[in-house]
Scaffold this active site. Sequence first.
Site, mmCIF file in Angstrom:
data_model
loop_
_atom_site.group_PDB
_atom_site.id
_atom_site.type_symbol
_atom_site.label_atom_id
_atom_site.label_comp_id
_atom_site.label_asym_id
_atom_site.label_seq_id
_atom_site.Cartn_x
_atom_site.Cartn_y
_atom_site.Cartn_z
ATOM 1 N N CYS A 1 0.939 -1.192 0.219
ATOM 2 C CA CYS A 1 0.050 -0.081 0.023
ATOM 3 C C CYS A 1 0.949 1.354 0.063
ATOM 4 O O CYS A 1 1.603 1.197 0.894
ATOM 5 C CB CYS A 1 -0.889 -0.217 1.334
ATOM 6 N N ARG B 1 -11.266 -0.126 -5.872
ATOM 7 C CA ARG B 1 -11.919 -0.352 -4.679
ATOM 8 C C ARG B 1 -11.828 0.986 -4.063
ATOM 9 O O ARG B 1 -12.495 1.196 -3.019
ATOM 10 C CB ARG B 1 -10.437 -1.454 -3.977
HETATM 11 P P1 RVP Z 1 -0.631 -6.802 4.183
HETATM 12 O O1 RVP Z 1 -1.288 -7.938 5.091
HETATM 13 O O2 RVP Z 1 0.555 -6.014 4.963
HETATM 14 O O3 RVP Z 1 -0.110 -7.342 3.049
HETATM 15 O O4 RVP Z 1 -1.981 -6.000 3.840
HETATM 16 C C1 RVP Z 1 -3.032 -6.166 3.467
HETATM 17 C C2 RVP Z 1 -4.204 -5.058 3.516
HETATM 18 O O5 RVP Z 1 -3.517 -3.967 2.597
HETATM 19 C C3 RVP Z 1 -5.203 -5.432 2.890
HETATM 20 O O6 RVP Z 1 -6.203 -6.209 3.778
HETATM 21 C C4 RVP Z 1 -6.056 -3.933 2.538
HETATM 22 O O7 RVP Z 1 -6.530 -3.488 3.707
HETATM 23 C C5 RVP Z 1 -4.729 -3.182 2.307
HETATM 24 N N1 RVP Z 1 -4.446 -3.283 0.718
HETATM 25 C C6 RVP Z 1 -4.747 -3.918 -0.329
HETATM 26 N N2 RVP Z 1 -4.683 -3.404 -1.327
HETATM 27 C C7 RVP Z 1 -4.100 -2.106 -0.935
HETATM 28 C C8 RVP Z 1 -3.465 -1.146 -1.910
HETATM 29 O O8 RVP Z 1 -3.384 -1.331 -3.226
HETATM 30 N N3 RVP Z 1 -3.079 -0.033 -1.364
HETATM 31 N N4 RVP Z 1 -3.948 -1.862 0.336
#
Ligand code: RVP
Length: 507
Positions: free
Chosen positions: A320, A419
Amino acid sequence: MAYYFDEPSRTFNEYLLVPGYSPSTCVPAAVSLKTPLVRYRKGEEECPISLNIPMISAIMQAVSDDGMAVALATEGGMSFVYGSQSIESQAAMVARVKDYKAGFVTSDANLSPDMTLAQVVELKEKLGHSTMPVTEDGTATGKLLGVVTERDYRLSRMSLDEKVADFMTPREKLIVAPVSTSLKVANDIIWDHKLNSLPIVDENDHLVSLVFRKDYDSHKSNPNEMLDSHKRYMVGAGINTRDYAERIPALVEAGVDVLCIDSSEGYSDWQKFTIEWVREHYGNTVKIGAGNVVDAEGFRFLADAGADFIKVGIGGGSICITRETKGIGRGQATATIEVAAARDAYFKETGVYVPICSDGGIVYDHHISLALAMGSDFVMLGRYFARFDESPSNKVMVNGSYMKEYWGEGSARARNWQRYDLGGDKKGMTFEEGVDSYVPYAGALKDGVALTLSKVRSTMCNCGALTIDELQDKAKLTIVSSTSIVEGGAHDVLLKDKTPYVSNTGH
Ligand code: RVP
């Protein structure tokens, strides 16, 4: 005037648990990881849906499809099937989980007779399966012509151009069973004939499923399975705040157990309207989580709106870049701590307990223990689950190591389905909030989850806690200084093994 928070925004890495007294009864085998998933009147009634382990898989294309959902439900957690796809295909995934007969597997590595040995090897590398049915049209439901296993070919002796039809074990030599076969009978056939797998066929000799010896074994040894009242696996699904009037009925029809609004920022009217729509059409029979929020106000808003659980976290996900692109977010530990306090205050005031879920930024296994100790009832993981065989993404070789692909829902790759909704027109939203990446391949989910949770149980015992509730009550958390972080790793010694330390979480 702008509001300034007193505390800096902290991450899990900035905290440690200080052990408490462990009575002799406090042993990992006695720990229960059962945890509430949806709102309930704590102390007065049983929670209508509890998870048997405090882990759910992220609402992401690279993480949660029906295969992941079955694997995680088997271990006692729950997947939320990604919503960034058409309503039909998402509902079909949910239906496949609900229809899944434990032990009967729909084959995803299928061959046609004119494929080559080279293609067999490639498919095996990609999916990791050594048993592949051969059907007339190469699909999972075509007319069965044979099966290829590792025993059917020898790479050292055969040309890679050789055709599947020439080396497969042909249909006439196979033992198969009809669709009416029960798992018990299928297992008896497997044992009687010393088979590794048994194809199940319909009256036209079309393939329906396969039963593997190992699946039957594992089925017997999964005491934590998440099953509904009809003994079907439980599954969640992600929804958005735009097409819910069409998507939710299709998911409910498919048998979904819990919904969750999937958005990077949940403190909005759009989420309230969506929850209201659910209550209007389904009352409390359809459960719906909401989020994400990072402070007490956001929690309160969604709790008042009627959310069944609330996810916490903005910008902490491994893929993210929301914090970089938009400048919004909060350290995952600080957000979890504040929202947990708001959850407790809400319970005190109303008698209703609304579970919270720390979502994103879990890197090490011990971050799960920290999140739970900070008040999270369960955690959502993306990167963690993407690494396993059961995630839908491709397994690829990068610089000599196996990797799985992992991309954010806000990345260009996923965002056809956008999303990051603001409830209105998407035109003009051109920036990305996520990246496309690789994560180290980590084998079977079952083994990874078992190792992770053995650490969590052990930590809980160090804190004198046999349940998550007790952990939240007894945990003593301390902020670490940057120099004490150095002290926490191996230091001032010359490591004999120069390979960098690789934990279960791939770091
Ligand atoms: P991680 O477990 O640290 O990989 O994080 C997963 C979380 O990141 C998801 O559950 C969602 O809340 C968030 N996410 C998913 N896509 C993105 C993005 O593209 N920014 N962020």
